[in-house]
Motif scaffolding. Sequence first.
Motif, short mmCIF file in Angstrom:
data_model
loop_
_atom_site.label_atom_id
_atom_site.label_comp_id
_atom_site.label_asym_id
_atom_site.label_seq_id
_atom_site.Cartn_x
_atom_site.Cartn_y
_atom_site.Cartn_z
N GLU A 137 4.58 7.99 8.27
CA GLU A 137 5.43 8.76 9.30
C GLU A 137 6.88 8.21 9.29
N GLU A 138 6.95 6.85 9.19
CA GLU A 138 8.46 6.28 8.92
C GLU A 138 9.10 6.94 7.71
N TYR A 139 8.18 6.96 6.39
CA TYR A 139 8.78 7.13 5.14
C TYR A 139 9.18 8.44 5.18
N ILE A 140 8.43 9.51 5.77
CA ILE A 140 8.60 10.89 5.62
C ILE A 140 9.84 11.20 6.62
N LYS A 141 9.98 10.48 7.44
CA LYS A 141 11.24 10.52 8.24
C LYS A 141 12.42 10.19 7.74
N ASN A 142 12.44 9.34 6.87
CA ASN A 142 13.32 8.86 5.86
C ASN A 142 13.77 9.85 4.84
N LEU A 143 12.59 10.50 4.27
CA LEU A 143 12.82 11.50 3.28
C LEU A 143 13.29 12.63 3.71
N ASN A 144 12.86 13.10 4.94
CA ASN A 144 13.30 14.17 5.54
C ASN A 144 14.94 14.24 6.05
N GLN A 145 15.28 12.88 6.25
CA GLN A 145 16.75 12.54 6.68
C GLN A 145 17.51 12.68 5.50
N PHE A 146 16.98 12.29 4.34
CA PHE A 146 17.87 12.58 3.02
C PHE A 146 17.92 13.85 2.59
N LYS A 147 16.85 14.58 2.85
CA LYS A 147 16.77 15.86 2.47
C LYS A 147 17.85 16.69 3.22
N ASP A 148 17.99 16.38 4.58
CA ASP A 148 19.05 17.14 5.30
C ASP A 148 20.33 16.74 5.05
N ILE A 149 20.72 15.59 4.75
CA ILE A 149 21.98 15.44 4.20
C ILE A 149 22.44 15.98 2.83
N LEU A 150 21.41 16.09 2.07
CA LEU A 150 21.65 16.75 0.63
C LEU A 150 21.82 18.23 1.02
N THR A 151 21.05 18.83 2.11
CA THR A 151 21.19 20.30 2.34
C THR A 151 22.59 20.45 3.08
N ARG A 152 23.31 19.58 3.39
CA ARG A 152 24.64 19.71 4.12
C ARG A 152 25.38 19.13 3.06
N LYS A 153 25.13 18.81 2.07
CA LYS A 153 25.94 18.47 1.07
C LYS A 153 27.09 17.42 1.44
N SER A 154 26.49 16.39 2.20
CA SER A 154 27.59 15.44 2.81
C SER A 154 27.58 14.24 1.90
N ALA A 155 28.39 14.25 0.99
CA ALA A 155 28.64 12.93 0.26
C ALA A 155 28.92 11.73 0.93
N ASP A 156 29.56 11.60 2.11
CA ASP A 156 29.69 10.52 2.69
C ASP A 156 28.33 9.77 3.02
N ASP A 157 27.43 10.63 3.77
CA ASP A 157 25.98 10.28 4.29
C ASP A 157 25.26 9.82 3.19
N HIS A 216 0.73 -1.20 0.08
CA HIS A 216 -0.12 -0.07 -0.09
C HIS A 216 0.71 1.13 0.17
N LEU A 217 1.87 1.26 0.66
CA LEU A 217 2.86 2.47 0.92
C LEU A 217 3.56 2.63 -0.55
N SER A 218 3.86 1.55 -1.22
CA SER A 218 4.31 1.83 -2.60
C SER A 218 3.47 2.60 -3.73
N HIS A 219 2.09 1.96 -3.38
CA HIS A 219 0.97 2.90 -4.53
C HIS A 219 1.02 4.16 -3.86
N ILE A 220 1.08 4.54 -2.59
CA ILE A 220 1.09 6.05 -2.32
C ILE A 220 2.27 6.75 -2.79
N SER A 221 3.17 6.24 -2.75
CA SER A 221 4.62 6.76 -3.14
C SER A 221 4.40 6.89 -4.68
N SER A 222 4.00 6.17 -5.49
CA SER A 222 3.95 6.09 -6.78
C SER A 222 2.89 7.44 -7.08
#
Length: 285
Positions: free
Chosen positions: A244-264, A183-189
């Motif tokens: 909630e968990e999916y959005i948390k991971n998206l926000n985490q990825f957004k944060d590391i992109l904002t910080r330009k952290s290639a390693d992360d 179901h989450l896959s369908h929402i994401s799509s």
Amino acid sequence: MKKIAVIGLGLIGGSLALELKKNSWVTIYGIDKNPEHLEKALERGIIYEKAELDIIHEMDVVIIAVPVNIIPELSIQVLELIGENTLVFDVGSTKAAVCDAIRNHPKRKNFVALHPIAGTEFSGPEAAIYDLFTKKVNIICEKELSSPEMIERTISIFENLKMRNVFMDSPVQHDKHIAYVSHLSHISSFMLGKTVLEIEKDEKSIFNMAGSGFASTVRLAKSNPETWTPIFLQNRDNLLKSLEEYIKNLNQFKDILTRKSADDVLNIMEDTNRIKDVLAGIKHE
């Protein structure tokens, strides 16, 4: 000659009818509130005859393949009409609501709550195809509440479709797990498609630039909204937690992109790459 009624002649119901029609000793009756679906199913050879619920008492097997919000009430109605030896099963992708609705019905033993995990993004009788279920998994819930004979007949039907039957005691757990893997896959799509359509107003540019990755990711956004709206609402609590968990991971990825952290960025993708091994293990069980 065995008589089978398929209620709901969309992708799943229609494809089941096609597969079961391969048996010369089976007569398939189609029931659908949409007269166009009935006519198309008859024209395409999916069913032998159009019918109404008043034939249910004559059936050996009744398959309920309607939207999940209709399944609980319809299942009770069908159980009231069947004969003593009729097998009834539904194919909805949520199980808790229907299992709760029929739990104390006198003919609960005739009912098998199951979920064949198969499908495409298409809908209606014209979407019905052969081999949809081949090498897929069929989940059967609350086996102990169905009679051994009904379970045996159900297993035989789905083994003949070349499916692998697995059992889950709890329909509640089924709905929790399916929220994450389906179901989450369908929402994401749907939401990816919505995001791109809103950002890119020139739709021609989307089609010119879209590669196979985009096409495969938004494929599920072509699914029938009338089918998926009740699924999302019926499995709402589990989906809210998964979102909630999916959005948390998206926000985490957004944060590391904002910080330009290639390693992360690299690490988070490398950690997630192990999904290849998990899926490979399931595929080859």
